[in-house]
Write a protein that holds these residues in place. Structure first.
Motif, mmCIF file in Angstrom:
data_model
loop_
_atom_site.group_PDB
_atom_site.id
_atom_site.type_symbol
_atom_site.label_atom_id
_atom_site.label_comp_id
_atom_site.label_asym_id
_atom_site.label_seq_id
_atom_site.Cartn_x
_atom_site.Cartn_y
_atom_site.Cartn_z
ATOM 1 N N GLU A 106 0.874 -1.030 -0.033
ATOM 2 C CA GLU A 106 -0.080 0.048 0.040
ATOM 3 C C GLU A 106 0.823 1.145 0.100
ATOM 4 O O GLU A 106 0.429 2.346 -0.858
ATOM 5 C CB GLU A 106 -0.966 0.071 1.155
ATOM 6 C CG GLU A 106 -1.945 -1.130 1.089
ATOM 7 C CD GLU A 106 -2.764 -1.177 2.331
ATOM 8 O OE1 GLU A 106 -3.779 -1.701 2.350
ATOM 9 O OE2 GLU A 106 -2.280 -0.549 3.400
ATOM 10 N N ARG A 107 2.000 1.287 0.470
ATOM 11 C CA ARG A 107 2.888 2.375 0.457
ATOM 12 C C ARG A 107 3.539 2.566 -0.944
ATOM 13 O O ARG A 107 3.753 3.848 -1.310
ATOM 14 C CB ARG A 107 3.938 2.083 1.511
ATOM 15 C CG ARG A 107 3.525 2.274 2.779
ATOM 16 C CD ARG A 107 4.888 1.912 3.616
ATOM 17 N NE ARG A 107 4.573 1.702 5.195
ATOM 18 C CZ ARG A 107 5.515 1.643 6.360
ATOM 19 N NH1 ARG A 107 6.659 1.569 6.043
ATOM 20 N NH2 ARG A 107 4.910 1.657 7.493
ATOM 21 N N ARG A 108 3.742 1.661 -1.516
ATOM 22 C CA ARG A 108 4.121 1.603 -3.026
ATOM 23 C C ARG A 108 3.099 2.235 -3.706
ATOM 24 O O ARG A 108 3.309 3.094 -4.607
ATOM 25 C CB ARG A 108 4.540 0.128 -3.342
ATOM 26 C CG ARG A 108 4.889 0.401 -4.903
ATOM 27 C CD ARG A 108 5.580 -1.237 -5.186
ATOM 28 N NE ARG A 108 4.516 -2.001 -5.614
ATOM 29 C CZ ARG A 108 4.302 -2.924 -4.719
ATOM 30 N NH1 ARG A 108 4.912 -3.301 -3.726
ATOM 31 N NH2 ARG A 108 3.122 -3.675 -4.846
ATOM 32 N N TYR A 109 1.875 1.953 -3.584
ATOM 33 C CA TYR A 109 0.564 2.414 -4.196
ATOM 34 C C TYR A 109 0.595 4.011 -3.967
ATOM 35 O O TYR A 109 0.132 4.914 -4.686
ATOM 36 C CB TYR A 109 -0.646 1.708 -3.878
ATOM 37 C CG TYR A 109 -0.554 0.358 -4.436
ATOM 38 C CD1 TYR A 109 0.009 -0.046 -5.569
ATOM 39 C CD2 TYR A 109 -1.366 -0.646 -3.609
ATOM 40 C CE1 TYR A 109 0.045 -1.348 -6.162
ATOM 41 C CE2 TYR A 109 -1.225 -1.846 -4.355
ATOM 42 C CZ TYR A 109 -0.443 -2.160 -5.580
ATOM 43 O OH TYR A 109 -0.704 -3.545 -5.809
ATOM 44 N N PHE A 113 0.329 7.361 -6.167
ATOM 45 C CA PHE A 113 -0.644 8.444 -6.169
ATOM 46 C C PHE A 113 -0.124 9.860 -5.928
ATOM 47 O O PHE A 113 -0.641 10.678 -6.516
ATOM 48 C CB PHE A 113 -1.678 8.101 -4.829
ATOM 49 C CG PHE A 113 -2.292 6.816 -4.945
ATOM 50 C CD1 PHE A 113 -2.887 6.236 -6.418
ATOM 51 C CD2 PHE A 113 -2.706 6.037 -3.939
ATOM 52 C CE1 PHE A 113 -3.468 4.997 -6.305
ATOM 53 C CE2 PHE A 113 -3.325 4.776 -4.177
ATOM 54 C CZ PHE A 113 -3.812 4.294 -5.289
ATOM 55 N N LEU A 114 0.922 9.825 -5.078
ATOM 56 C CA LEU A 114 1.605 11.204 -5.049
ATOM 57 C C LEU A 114 2.405 11.842 -6.181
ATOM 58 O O LEU A 114 2.159 12.805 -6.529
ATOM 59 C CB LEU A 114 2.607 10.917 -3.834
ATOM 60 C CG LEU A 114 3.429 12.121 -3.528
ATOM 61 C CD1 LEU A 114 2.624 13.291 -2.876
ATOM 62 C CD2 LEU A 114 4.672 12.036 -2.580
ATOM 63 N N VAL A 178 -9.798 6.161 -6.291
ATOM 64 C CA VAL A 178 -8.883 5.089 -6.597
ATOM 65 C C VAL A 178 -8.141 4.726 -5.234
ATOM 66 O O VAL A 178 -7.822 3.570 -4.955
ATOM 67 C CB VAL A 178 -7.877 5.504 -7.552
ATOM 68 C CG1 VAL A 178 -6.811 4.400 -7.886
ATOM 69 C CG2 VAL A 178 -8.583 5.674 -9.143
ATOM 70 N N MET A 179 -7.726 5.478 -4.496
ATOM 71 C CA MET A 179 -7.235 5.389 -2.996
ATOM 72 C C MET A 179 -8.103 4.547 -2.244
ATOM 73 O O MET A 179 -7.678 3.585 -1.468
ATOM 74 C CB MET A 179 -6.601 6.528 -2.652
ATOM 75 C CG MET A 179 -5.641 7.363 -3.349
ATOM 76 S SD MET A 179 -5.048 9.000 -2.292
ATOM 77 C CE MET A 179 -4.425 8.378 -0.753
ATOM 78 N N LEU A 180 -9.464 4.917 -2.368
ATOM 79 C CA LEU A 180 -10.271 4.245 -1.453
ATOM 80 C C LEU A 180 -10.620 2.670 -2.022
ATOM 81 O O LEU A 180 -10.791 1.790 -1.284
ATOM 82 C CB LEU A 180 -11.722 4.841 -1.648
ATOM 83 C CG LEU A 180 -11.830 6.104 -0.606
ATOM 84 C CD1 LEU A 180 -13.066 6.842 -0.878
ATOM 85 C CD2 LEU A 180 -11.505 6.066 0.705
ATOM 86 N N ASN A 181 -10.516 2.512 -3.405
ATOM 87 C CA ASN A 181 -10.577 1.360 -3.896
ATOM 88 C C ASN A 181 -9.469 0.209 -3.563
ATOM 89 O O ASN A 181 -9.407 -0.719 -3.465
ATOM 90 C CB ASN A 181 -10.780 1.299 -5.179
ATOM 91 C CG ASN A 181 -10.951 0.030 -5.988
ATOM 92 O OD1 ASN A 181 -10.096 -0.652 -6.603
ATOM 93 N ND2 ASN A 181 -11.954 -0.806 -5.743
#
Length: 302
Positions: A106-109, A113-114, A178-181
């Motif tokens: 999740e950190r990689r994602y 996102f950043l 997308v982050m919530l998904n």
């Protein structure tokens, strides 16, 4: 971490973000003239005779009212430029506050996102800037015939900064979905089922957020968000399909039981098992047996 530690961490992140905005504001002060010219470029100014320039149907006379207004305008312009320029910094501080509660993947994602959040925000700001001449022209078309439109610079800059920030933040909405998904909060199927309400909500938001009441400005803000929303839905559906292949129970809620295979299978014939031969007993030599001691027997009796 305790609640107090979380609050202190949030305070530190906010202080760093505010310091970044302050530093960018001071740096933007040295370019205040170019920034003012950049923001006022879409404004259809009148020529020396007070008539519209070639290609413009309407014009406005720019006026600065008040003694302190020039300083307030300069501060507002520099602050707006600092908010836009410091987007990577305060987005990184936001990610740093959230990342300790995420898993490694999740950190990689979140880093992805950043990296996408900054160009999306800048893309929204660019869209708002390109739409500025149309907005000013539509608003100026309501000027009565024969009347001169005197436009205070403060009113125009309020409209300009509002449009730029609103457009920039609105372009971040699909990225939030997308982050919530990815976090398992929303599924692509649910997001797709909301498409009618989301289209209506985005349209109403665009109508309220844009300063002018013309449909051109409203559609110019709503149309890109529609496209980004459906792109986010498509990504969420693909992500849910990938997650389902890895874990069939990924779509189940915490209160829903997983599927159990209760089908009866036929039992095959019994297999023959051959008896094993007797093991060879090896006598224990007497020398290996320790001699009994009477002291041990007395201790046991005691």
């Amino acid at each position: 971490m305790s609640l107090g530690d979380h609050l202190r961490e949030l305070r530190n992140r906010l202080v760093k973000s505010v310091l970044a905005v302050v530093v960018c504001t001071i740096a933007a002060f040295f370019f205040k003239d170019k920034l003012l010219h950049f923001l006022m470029h879409p404004l259809p100014a009148c020529d020396a005779a007070g008539h519209p320039k070639s290609g413009d149907k309407h014009c406005a006379k720019i006026a600065v009212i008040g003694v302190t207004q020039p300083f307030n305008l300069t501060l507002k312009v520099c602050l707006t430029a600092a908010l836009v320029a410091s987007v990577p910094i305060w987005l990184y501080q936001l990610w740093s506050f959230i990342s300790p509660g995420l898993h490694r993947h999740e950190r990689r994602y979140s880093l992805t996102f950043l990296a996408l959040g900054t160009p999306l925000f800048l893309g929204g700001v660019t869209c708002g800037y390109l739409l500025m001449p149309t907005t000013i022209e539509v608003l100026g078309s309501f000027t009565p015939i024969g009347a001169d439109q005197i436009l205070p610079v403060e009113d125009y800059l309020n409209i300009a900064t509002r449009m730029l920030l609103v457009f920039g933040l609105a372009f971040e909405f699909p990225l939030l979905l997308v982050m919530l998904n990815m976090g398992g909060v929303l599924t692509g199927k649910r997001m797709l089922g909301w498409w009618r309400g989301m289209v209506m909500a985005i349209t109403v938001f665009a109508a309220v957020a844009t300063p002018s009441a013309d449909p051109v400005s409203m559609l110019a803000l709503a149309a890109p968000i529609w496209v980004l929303y459906f792109m986010a839905v498509g990504f969420a559906l693909l992500n849910d399909r990938r997650r389902r292949r890895r874990n069939p129970d990924a779509d189940l809620s915490d209160e829903e039981a997983s599927h159990l295979d209760l089908s009866v299978q036929e039992v095959g014939a019994a297999e023959e098992v051959a008896a094993s031969g007797p093991e060879s007993a090896s006598p224990t030599p007497l020398a290996s047996v320790p001699p009994a001691r009477s002291e041990q027997v007395d201790d046991d009796i005691t």
